[in-house]
Scaffold this motif. Structure first.
Motif, PDB file in Angstrom:
ATOM      1  N   ARG A  58       0.827  -1.216   0.000  1.00  0.00           N
ATOM      2  CA  ARG A  58       0.000   0.000   0.000  1.00  0.00           C
ATOM      3  C   ARG A  58       0.862   1.268   0.000  1.00  0.00           C
ATOM      4  N   LYS A  59       2.015   1.210   0.634  1.00  0.00           N
ATOM      5  CA  LYS A  59       2.913   2.369   0.591  1.00  0.00           C
ATOM      6  C   LYS A  59       3.361   2.612  -0.848  1.00  0.00           C
ATOM      7  N   GLY A  60       3.635   1.537  -1.586  1.00  0.00           N
ATOM      8  CA  GLY A  60       4.003   1.685  -2.988  1.00  0.00           C
ATOM      9  C   GLY A  60       2.874   2.294  -3.811  1.00  0.00           C
ATOM     10  N   ILE A  61       1.646   1.880  -3.532  1.00  0.00           N
ATOM     11  CA  ILE A  61       0.482   2.438  -4.222  1.00  0.00           C
ATOM     12  C   ILE A  61       0.374   3.938  -3.938  1.00  0.00           C
ATOM     13  N   GLU A  62       0.569   4.309  -2.670  1.00  0.00           N
ATOM     14  CA  GLU A  62       0.509   5.725  -2.296  1.00  0.00           C
ATOM     15  C   GLU A  62       1.612   6.531  -2.981  1.00  0.00           C
ATOM     16  N   ASP A  63       2.776   5.908  -3.152  1.00  0.00           N
ATOM     17  CA  ASP A  63       3.879   6.611  -3.821  1.00  0.00           C
ATOM     18  C   ASP A  63       3.540   6.894  -5.290  1.00  0.00           C
ATOM     19  N   VAL A  64       2.882   5.941  -5.945  1.00  0.00           N
ATOM     20  CA  VAL A  64       2.476   6.179  -7.336  1.00  0.00           C
ATOM     21  C   VAL A  64       1.498   7.351  -7.391  1.00  0.00           C
ATOM     22  N   ARG A  65       0.549   7.362  -6.463  1.00  0.00           N
ATOM     23  CA  ARG A  65      -0.391   8.476  -6.430  1.00  0.00           C
ATOM     24  C   ARG A  65       0.326   9.800  -6.185  1.00  0.00           C
ATOM     25  N   ARG A  66       1.313   9.793  -5.321  1.00  0.00           N
ATOM     26  CA  ARG A  66       2.036  11.034  -5.029  1.00  0.00           C
ATOM     27  C   ARG A  66       2.744  11.550  -6.284  1.00  0.00           C
ATOM     28  N   MET A  67       3.347  10.630  -7.066  1.00  0.00           N
ATOM     29  CA  MET A  67       4.004  11.074  -8.294  1.00  0.00           C
ATOM     30  C   MET A  67       2.987  11.668  -9.270  1.00  0.00           C
ATOM     31  N   VAL A  68       1.818  11.040  -9.377  1.00  0.00           N
ATOM     32  CA  VAL A  68       0.770  11.573 -10.245  1.00  0.00           C
ATOM     33  C   VAL A  68       0.359  12.965  -9.785  1.00  0.00           C
ATOM     34  N   HIS A  69       0.247  13.134  -8.485  1.00  0.00           N
ATOM     35  CA  HIS A  69      -0.151  14.428  -7.932  1.00  0.00           C
ATOM     36  C   HIS A  69       0.889  15.503  -8.250  1.00  0.00           C
ATOM     37  N   ILE A  70       2.165  15.174  -8.077  1.00  0.00           N
ATOM     38  CA  ILE A  70       3.223  16.145  -8.364  1.00  0.00           C
ATOM     39  C   ILE A  70       3.209  16.518  -9.847  1.00  0.00           C
ATOM     40  N   ALA A  71       3.039  15.532 -10.704  1.00  0.00           N
ATOM     41  CA  ALA A  71       2.956  15.828 -12.136  1.00  0.00           C
ATOM     42  C   ALA A  71       1.794  16.769 -12.418  1.00  0.00           C
ATOM     43  N   GLY A  72       0.659  16.513 -11.770  1.00  0.00           N
ATOM     44  CA  GLY A  72      -0.500  17.377 -11.953  1.00  0.00           C
ATOM     45  C   GLY A  72      -0.245  18.800 -11.509  1.00  0.00           C
ATOM     46  N   GLU A  73       0.545  18.969 -10.453  1.00  0.00           N
ATOM     47  CA  GLU A  73       0.882  20.319 -10.000  1.00  0.00           C
ATOM     48  C   GLU A  73       1.659  21.094 -11.057  1.00  0.00           C
ATOM     49  N   HIS A  74       2.325  20.370 -11.947  1.00  0.00           N
ATOM     50  CA  HIS A  74       3.074  21.011 -13.029  1.00  0.00           C
ATOM     51  C   HIS A  74       2.285  21.037 -14.339  1.00  0.00           C
ATOM     52  N   GLY A  75       1.005  20.717 -14.250  1.00  0.00           N
ATOM     53  CA  GLY A  75       0.150  20.796 -15.419  1.00  0.00           C
ATOM     54  C   GLY A  75       0.253  19.624 -16.365  1.00  0.00           C
ATOM     55  N   LEU A  76       0.788  18.506 -15.888  1.00  0.00           N
ATOM     56  CA  LEU A  76       0.979  17.327 -16.721  1.00  0.00           C
ATOM     57  C   LEU A  76      -0.111  16.296 -16.466  1.00  0.00           C
ATOM     58  N   ASP A  77      -0.688  15.750 -17.531  1.00  0.00           N
ATOM     59  CA  ASP A  77      -1.535  14.577 -17.410  1.00  0.00           C
ATOM     60  C   ASP A  77      -0.642  13.350 -17.244  1.00  0.00           C
ATOM     61  N   VAL A  78      -1.190  12.295 -16.637  1.00  0.00           N
ATOM     62  CA  VAL A  78      -0.375  11.119 -16.334  1.00  0.00           C
ATOM     63  C   VAL A  78      -1.094   9.848 -16.763  1.00  0.00           C
ATOM     64  N   TYR A  79      -0.347   9.000 -17.471  1.00  0.00           N
ATOM     65  CA  TYR A  79      -0.779   7.655 -17.840  1.00  0.00           C
ATOM     66  C   TYR A  79       0.149   6.678 -17.136  1.00  0.00           C
ATOM     67  N   VAL A  80      -0.426   5.675 -16.494  1.00  0.00           N
ATOM     68  CA  VAL A  80       0.324   4.795 -15.599  1.00  0.00           C
ATOM     69  C   VAL A  80       0.307   3.364 -16.131  1.00  0.00           C
ATOM     70  N   ASP A  81       1.504   2.794 -16.315  1.00  0.00           N
ATOM     71  CA  ASP A  81       1.623   1.371 -16.615  1.00  0.00           C
ATOM     72  C   ASP A  81       1.556   0.589 -15.304  1.00  0.00           C
ATOM     73  N   VAL A  82       1.108  -0.656 -15.390  1.00  0.00           N
ATOM     74  CA  VAL A  82       1.017  -1.465 -14.169  1.00  0.00           C
ATOM     75  C   VAL A  82       2.088  -2.545 -14.135  1.00  0.00           C
ATOM     76  N   PHE A  83       2.159  -3.406 -15.148  1.00  0.00           N
ATOM     77  CA  PHE A  83       3.063  -4.548 -15.061  1.00  0.00           C
ATOM     78  C   PHE A  83       4.386  -4.270 -15.773  1.00  0.00           C
ATOM     79  N   GLN A  84       5.369  -3.914 -14.988  1.00  0.00           N
ATOM     80  CA  GLN A  84       6.768  -3.877 -15.438  1.00  0.00           C
ATOM     81  C   GLN A  84       7.461  -5.041 -14.762  1.00  0.00           C
TER      82      GLN A  84
END
Length: 428
Positions: A58-84
Motif C-alpha cells: 500500500r505504501k508503494g500504491i501511495e507513492d504512485v499516487r504522489r508522483m501523479v499528484h506532483i505531475a499534476g501540480e506542473h500541469g501534466l496529465d499522467v498515464y500509468v503502466d502497471v506490469f513492469q
C-alpha cells in the motif's frame, strides 16, 4: 495533438520507487513541463507493488499516487503502466511467478486474479487524482510470451484474448483510458500469441512502439527516409486491423537509439520522425522515450540505453530535447491531415490477422511496398484483403488505389532484439 515523454527518473532510474527522492522527482517533472510537454507515462515496478500474490504494498500504491499528484501540480496529465514487466532489457517479474514458483501470468487463474486485483487497487487510488488519465496494463508484456524470450510464458491467442479482456476490464474501473502496449513482435513475428487484431480493437486506443533498432535503421539506412518514416508506417499498419476507422493510434514509444544512429543525427531523426508521424490522420499523440538518460553508474544496460533521454542524467537539456520541445510547441494545434487514398493490401486469414506477419516487418514485401510508395509521395496506408474487396469500406476510408503484394517475401532486416549482445537468443 498530444506531446509527452516516458518518464525515467534522473535519480535511481525506476529503482527509485524503492526510496523515492521527491525533490528530484519534482525537479524532473518541472523540467518536463517547462519543455512544453502535456503528459507523462510512468512506470511503477510490479514486484515492488505486489511482492506476494495476495499482498499489495500500500505504501508503494501511495507513492504512485504522489508522483501523479506532483505531475499534476506542473500541469501534466499522467498515464500509468502497471506490469513492469519489461523495461530497457530487464524483466521485473514477482518471485511468485519465477523459479520454484514458476507460473504463467497470462494463463494461471490465480495469477490473473491477482493481477486484476492490483490493477483495481492502483486504479482506485489514482482515480482520486485529476491528473490521472489512464492505465496501460503493462509495458510490452507480449515479449514475455514468445521467442526470443529465454523463459517465455506460452499462451494461445485465445488465452491472450481472455487475459486482455480481464485486465482491461479491471483497468476500466479507474475511469480513465484502459490500454495495453506491445512491442513489434505483434506485427512481425509469425505465430506470436498477441495479434494485430487484438491491438487494433482491444482497449481504448491502439498503442505502437516504433524502435528503428529492429532492422529498419540497419537495413534501409539510419539517415534514410524509410528510417524516419518507420513510426508512420507502424501507425498506418496498425490501423488496418481495427474495425473502427476513427480509432486513435498513440505513438506511445519512439526514441533515437545510438546503437544504430549517430549522436549528431538524433535531433534531425527526431524532427523527421515526428513530422512524418503527424501525417497519420488517426494519430493521438507522440510520447518520446525517454525523459532523462540512465545514469552512467547504472550497470548492465545496453550502452545505448544511457543516451535515450531528452535531458542528460544531470538534468541538462540535450539538442534532441530542444528539438522535441520545439516540435511540441509548433504542432500542438496540428490540423488533422487528409485521408490517404493509396493502400498496400495485406492478405489476412479468417480471423483478420496477416497470413504472413513477417512480410510486414522491415525488409518484408509489405513494408518494402509501403516504403517505396511513401518515398514516391503517394501517402500510402494499409488495408486488409477483406477490406480490399469491399467497396463500401474502401470508400469510408477514402481509398481509391490499391497496391498488392505480388512478390511476397519475409522481412530481410528484422531483428526481434534491441541489442546485438542478445542476438544469440534471437537465433535460438
Amino acid at each position: 495533438m498530444r506531446f509527452g515523454v516516458n518518464y525515467t527518473p534522473s535519480n535511481g532510474w525506476f529503482h527509485s520507487w524503492l526510496n523515492p527522492d521527491w525533490q528530484s522527482v519534482d525537479r524532473d517533472l518541472e523540467q518536463i513541463a517547462e519543455l512544453g510537454m502535456d503528459h507523462v507515462r510512468i512506470f511503477p515496478v510490479w514486484p515492488y507493488l505486489q511482492p506476494n500474490r495476495t499482498w499489495i504494498n500500500r505504501k508503494g500504491i501511495e507513492d504512485v499516487r504522489r508522483m501523479v499528484h506532483i505531475a499534476g501540480e506542473h500541469g501534466l496529465d499522467v498515464y500509468v503502466d502497471v506490469f513492469q514487466g519489461h523495461l530497457s532489457s530487464f524483466d521485473f517479474l514477482p518471485s511468485w511467478l519465477v523459479t520454484w514458483h514458476t507460473g504463467n501470468m497470462f494463463t494461471d487463474p490465480d495469477a490473473v486474479a491477482a493481477e486484476c486485483e492490483l490493477i483495481r487497487v492502483l486504479g482506485g487510488e489514482l482515480s482520486q487524482e485529476p491528473a490521472f488519465k489512464g492505465i496501460t496494463v503493462g509495458n510490452e508484456v507480449n515479449q514475455l510470451s514468445d521467442r526470443p524470450h529465454p523463459t517465455k510464458m506460452v499462451a494461445t491467442p485465445a488465452q491472450i484474448d481472455a487475459w486482455l479482456d480481464a485486465t482491461l476490464e479491471a483497468a476500466g474501473t479507474a475511469g480513465g483510458d484502459a490500454l495495453y502496449s506491445v512491442n513489434d513482435g505483434v506485427w512481425f513475428l509469425d505465430g506470436h500469441p498477441f495479434t494485430p487484431v487484438q491491438s487494433g480493437n482491444k482497449g481504448d486506443m491502439t498503442t505502437i512502439h516504433a524502435w528503428v533498432f529492429n532492422g529498419t535503421a540497419q537495413g534501409y539506412g539510419a539517415t534514410s527516409e524509410e528510417c524516419s518514416a518507420y513510426a508512420l508506417y507502424l501507425a498506418e499498419l496498425s490501423k488496418a486491423f481495427s474495425g473502427d476507422p476513427e480509432r486513435p493510434v498513440w505513438l506511445q514509444e519512439v526514441g533515437a537509439p545510438e546503437n544504430v544512429l549517430e549522436t549528431a543525427d538524433t535531433p534531425e531523426f527526431c524532427r523527421r520522425t515526428v513530422l512524418n508521424a503527424l501525417d497519420c490522420p488517426n494519430l493521438w499523440g507522440v510520447t518520446w522515450w525517454c525523459s532523462h538518460d540512465v545514469a552512467a553508474s547504472m550497470s548492465d544496460f545496453p550502452e545505448f540505453e544511457h543516451a535515450l533521454g531528452l535531458f542528460d542524467e544531470h538534468g541538462e537539456l540535450k539538442p534532441i530535447g530542444r528539438m522535441f520541445g520545439d516540435l511540441a510547441r509548433e504542432h500542438r494545434d496540428h490540423t488533422k491531415p487528409a485521408p490517404r487514398t493509396t493502400a498496400i493490401v495485406v492478405d489476412v486469414d479468417a480471423d483478420g490477422n496477416p497470413l504472413d506477419r513477417s512480410a510486414c516487418g522491415p525488409g518484408g514485401s509489405v513494408c518494402d511496398l509501403w516504403m517505396k510508395a511513401h518515398c514516391e509521395g503517394l501517402r500510402p496506408t494499409v488495408v486488409t484483403s477483406d477490406v480490399a474487396t469491399d467497396p463500401a469500406r474502401l470508400a469510408a476510408l477514402g481509398v481509391t488505389e490499391l497496391i498488392r503484394d505480388t512478390d511476397p517475401h519475409p522481412a530481410r532486416f528484422y531483428t526481434a532484439v534491441s541489442d546485438s549482445s542478445f542476438e544469440d537468443l534471437d537465433e535460438a
